[in-house]
Design a protein around this motif. Sequence first.
Motif, mmCIF file in Angstrom:
data_model
loop_
_atom_site.group_PDB
_atom_site.id
_atom_site.type_symbol
_atom_site.label_atom_id
_atom_site.label_comp_id
_atom_site.label_asym_id
_atom_site.label_seq_id
_atom_site.Cartn_x
_atom_site.Cartn_y
_atom_site.Cartn_z
ATOM 1 N N SER A 56 0.802 -1.311 -0.056
ATOM 2 C CA SER A 56 -0.044 -0.032 0.011
ATOM 3 C C SER A 56 0.854 1.287 -0.024
ATOM 4 O O SER A 56 1.784 1.251 0.726
ATOM 5 C CB SER A 56 -0.804 -0.023 1.240
ATOM 6 N N THR A 57 0.321 2.138 -0.651
ATOM 7 C CA THR A 57 0.981 3.596 -0.817
ATOM 8 C C THR A 57 0.090 4.357 0.140
ATOM 9 O O THR A 57 0.326 4.910 1.019
ATOM 10 C CB THR A 57 1.338 4.230 -2.081
ATOM 11 N N ARG A 58 -1.293 4.685 -0.580
ATOM 12 C CA ARG A 58 -2.193 5.491 -0.267
ATOM 13 C C ARG A 58 -2.734 5.199 1.138
ATOM 14 O O ARG A 58 -2.917 6.399 2.074
ATOM 15 C CB ARG A 58 -3.308 5.939 -1.190
ATOM 16 N N THR A 59 -3.249 4.077 1.325
ATOM 17 C CA THR A 59 -3.796 3.649 2.387
ATOM 18 C C THR A 59 -2.916 3.811 3.833
ATOM 19 O O THR A 59 -3.378 4.390 4.772
ATOM 20 C CB THR A 59 -4.551 2.397 2.375
ATOM 21 N N ARG A 107 -5.803 -4.690 6.064
ATOM 22 C CA ARG A 107 -5.741 -4.908 4.568
ATOM 23 C C ARG A 107 -5.440 -6.344 4.226
ATOM 24 O O ARG A 107 -4.080 -6.724 4.806
ATOM 25 C CB ARG A 107 -4.712 -4.019 3.882
ATOM 26 N N HIS A 134 -13.613 -2.587 -0.668
ATOM 27 C CA HIS A 134 -12.650 -1.315 -0.441
ATOM 28 C C HIS A 134 -13.343 -0.130 0.143
ATOM 29 O O HIS A 134 -13.520 0.938 -0.898
ATOM 30 C CB HIS A 134 -11.665 -0.971 -2.082
ATOM 31 N N GLN A 137 -11.944 3.650 0.106
ATOM 32 C CA GLN A 137 -11.754 4.439 -1.288
ATOM 33 C C GLN A 137 -13.080 4.947 -1.618
ATOM 34 O O GLN A 137 -13.057 6.127 -2.082
ATOM 35 C CB GLN A 137 -11.095 3.268 -2.195
ATOM 36 N N CYS A 262 -9.043 4.345 -8.216
ATOM 37 C CA CYS A 262 -8.351 4.457 -7.035
ATOM 38 C C CYS A 262 -7.039 4.520 -7.039
ATOM 39 O O CYS A 262 -6.338 4.896 -5.830
ATOM 40 C CB CYS A 262 -8.992 3.104 -6.349
ATOM 41 N N LEU A 263 -6.415 4.095 -7.971
ATOM 42 C CA LEU A 263 -4.618 4.250 -8.194
ATOM 43 C C LEU A 263 -4.143 3.053 -7.204
ATOM 44 O O LEU A 263 -4.837 2.697 -6.196
ATOM 45 C CB LEU A 263 -4.043 5.668 -7.793
ATOM 46 N N ARG A 290 -8.537 10.303 0.535
ATOM 47 C CA ARG A 290 -8.222 9.164 1.528
ATOM 48 C C ARG A 290 -8.134 9.735 2.704
ATOM 49 O O ARG A 290 -8.548 9.196 3.986
ATOM 50 C CB ARG A 290 -7.387 8.374 0.884
HETATM 51 N N1 CP Z 1 -6.002 3.202 -3.847
HETATM 52 C C1 CP Z 1 -5.429 2.483 -2.443
HETATM 53 O O1 CP Z 1 -5.745 1.842 -1.702
HETATM 54 O O2 CP Z 1 -3.977 2.586 -2.697
HETATM 55 P P1 CP Z 1 -2.806 1.816 -2.154
HETATM 56 O O3 CP Z 1 -3.083 0.262 -2.434
HETATM 57 O O4 CP Z 1 -1.723 2.792 -2.300
HETATM 58 O O5 CP Z 1 -3.486 1.804 -0.471
#
Ligand code: CP
Length: 306
Positions: A56-59, A107, A134, A137, A262-263, A290
């Motif tokens: 994960s980056t964003r989460t 996650r 998810h 998101q 969502c990327l 987010r």
């Molecule tokens: N959109 C999202 O959940 O990104 P990550 O996998 O980077 O957390």
Amino acid sequence: AHRTHCRHFLSLLDLSDVEARALIARAIELKRMLKAGQDYRPLPYRTLAMIFEKSSTRTRVSFETGMVQLGGHALFLSPRDTQLGRGEPIEDSARVLSRMVDAVMIRTFSQETLERFAAYSSVPVINGLSDRLHPCQLLADMQTYQESRGDIRGRRVAWIGDGNNMCNSFLEAARLFDFELRIACPEGFEPDAALLAAASDRCTLVRDPEEAADGAHLVATDVWASMGQEEEQARRQTLFAPFQVTDAVMARAAGDALFMHCLPAHRGEEVAASVIDGPRSVVWDEAENRLHAQKALLEFLLTVAA
Ligand code: CP
Ligand code: NVA
């Protein structure tokens, strides 16, 4: 069993429609307060444990930053260097962690792992993505739509591509936020049958992306191979090729339609670079939101609903 009854966020439908709308409004307010430089720390000394079985980056960054901004702290826990990866039962981990921390974000692969953890946790558990859903998101996406175009109620949304965790959460969002959903996915890649049936009064499934996008106010897609499906990547790339969100697909949508993802994204696969980097794309707002939406969620679970 030591079942407890605190509020969890394993799915969007753990919120009522009234709560969900209040939470989005609160996210917009918390964003305004942050940008105005206002100090607001309702969670001093509170901790959030974050268990990541997948990357994960964003989460990770949004939950960790959000907890700090609210005056608390977040811990990143990976199965690689906790006892979770060495077979400590999920029920035991839930009872131990929830004796120490104030909330847990997970996650994971199976939704069942999340549900088992929540059943034994004495503190709120948040779904930070499972193979099935998810929901975090979708909070950010609903905030983004609200900020850019106003109320999504009665609007038409097109989901194009895999009937995956994001698609399933869009199905739940359609019920909670009262919008129409048109899904275009290849045969054999449909969303969860029960979620589709539950949304049947507002959801149609078609095979043609342009048909799904017709008159849509929002067009959304996601990767063709999700985390855990890496070995299917090549086969999926062939099967999903007709499902790219192109300029032609966007041309069928309403004049002011937004594009969401969502990327992380793969330009030239599920979306054309000209769409994701074009004027209708709100993907960077989604990513930023987010942070704000999850701050509203943490505040709700740890103060309002506690
Ligand atoms: N959109 C999202 O959940 O990104 P990550 O996998 O980077 O957390
Ligand atoms: N469907 C994707 C979303 C990533 C944020 C996955 O599960 O890998």
